[in-house]
Scaffold this active site. Structure first.
Site, PDB file in Angstrom:
ATOM      1  N   GLU A 110      -1.346  -1.175  -5.157  1.00 25.16           N
ATOM      2  CA  GLU A 110      -2.646  -0.450  -5.296  1.00 25.16           C
ATOM      3  C   GLU A 110      -2.362   0.619  -6.303  1.00 25.16           C
ATOM      4  O   GLU A 110      -1.540   1.353  -6.293  1.00 25.16           O
ATOM      5  CB  GLU A 110      -3.176   0.130  -4.267  1.00 25.16           C
ATOM      6  N   ASP A 144       0.877  -1.274   0.056  1.00 27.59           N
ATOM      7  CA  ASP A 144      -0.105  -0.111  -0.013  1.00 27.59           C
ATOM      8  C   ASP A 144       1.039   1.327  -0.096  1.00 27.59           C
ATOM      9  O   ASP A 144       1.554   1.503   1.029  1.00 27.59           O
ATOM     10  CB  ASP A 144      -0.908  -0.072   1.258  1.00 27.59           C
ATOM     11  N   ASP A 152      -2.447   0.866   6.904  1.00 25.16           N
ATOM     12  CA  ASP A 152      -1.640   0.783   5.787  1.00 25.16           C
ATOM     13  C   ASP A 152      -1.355  -0.625   5.615  1.00 25.16           C
ATOM     14  O   ASP A 152      -1.007  -1.220   4.459  1.00 25.16           O
ATOM     15  CB  ASP A 152      -0.603   1.682   5.708  1.00 25.16           C
TER      16      ASP A 152
END
Length: 164
Positions: free
Chosen positions: A67, A7, A140
């Site tokens: 992502e 992330d 996260d």
């Protein structure tokens, strides 16, 4: 198959390694690369690249899931996340690791079964799927583990296996 989920972020860059054996998933390692806002942007990116590169070299994942950047109203945040993504993509390429990119909607759909799931639902399902004793923290890290789960679900190597 071993998947590294990331992330991206410049303050906190979450990572999670998930191993798939048959139909079971196990968290191998997870945490966050954190940098200080007092540091220059370039120094922060050097740290992120260095630490992600070290994780890749240590664990040798089969695939890295990241992502995708989605439009953010805060342009400064979007730019810094884009820069962090850039050094992560560079580390993957330098190590010859296959890369998969997923939208937040795809990750939520894969982990929760609903593309508009709330943050707490993702954390809960990530903890349950990986049988973690506690909620991954910070968020996260939970997101990175969810990305790794999604990566195992969406990758053909996960279906056919590669000896791991």
């Amino acid at each position: 198959m071993l998947a590294l989920g990331i992330d991206p972020g410049t303050a906190i860059c979450g990572y999670g390694l998930v191993e798939q054996r048959g139909s079971s998933l196990k968290a191998v390692e997870y945490g966050a690369v954190q940098t200080s806002p007092r540091m220059s942007a370039s120094d922060r990116l050097v740290i992120i690249h260095r630490d992600i590169d070290l994780i890749i070299k240590k664990y040798k994942p089969d695939i890295i899931g990241v992502e995708q950047l989605f439009f953010n109203k805060n342009v400064r945040t979007a730019m810094s996340v884009g820069q962090a993504r850039g050094v992560i993509l560079l580390a993957a390429a330098q190590n010859g690791i296959e890369l998969a990119e997923f939208t937040p909607l795809q990750v939520k759909q894969s982990v929760v079964g609903y593309g508009k799931a709330e943050k707490e639902q993702i954390i809960y399902m990530t903890q349950r799927i990986l049988n973690l004793p506690a909620k991954p923290h910070p968020d996260d890290v939970a997101d990175a583990l969810a990305i790794a789960i999604c990566t195992t679900h969406c990758n053909s190597k996960a279906v056919w296996g590669n000896g791991r």
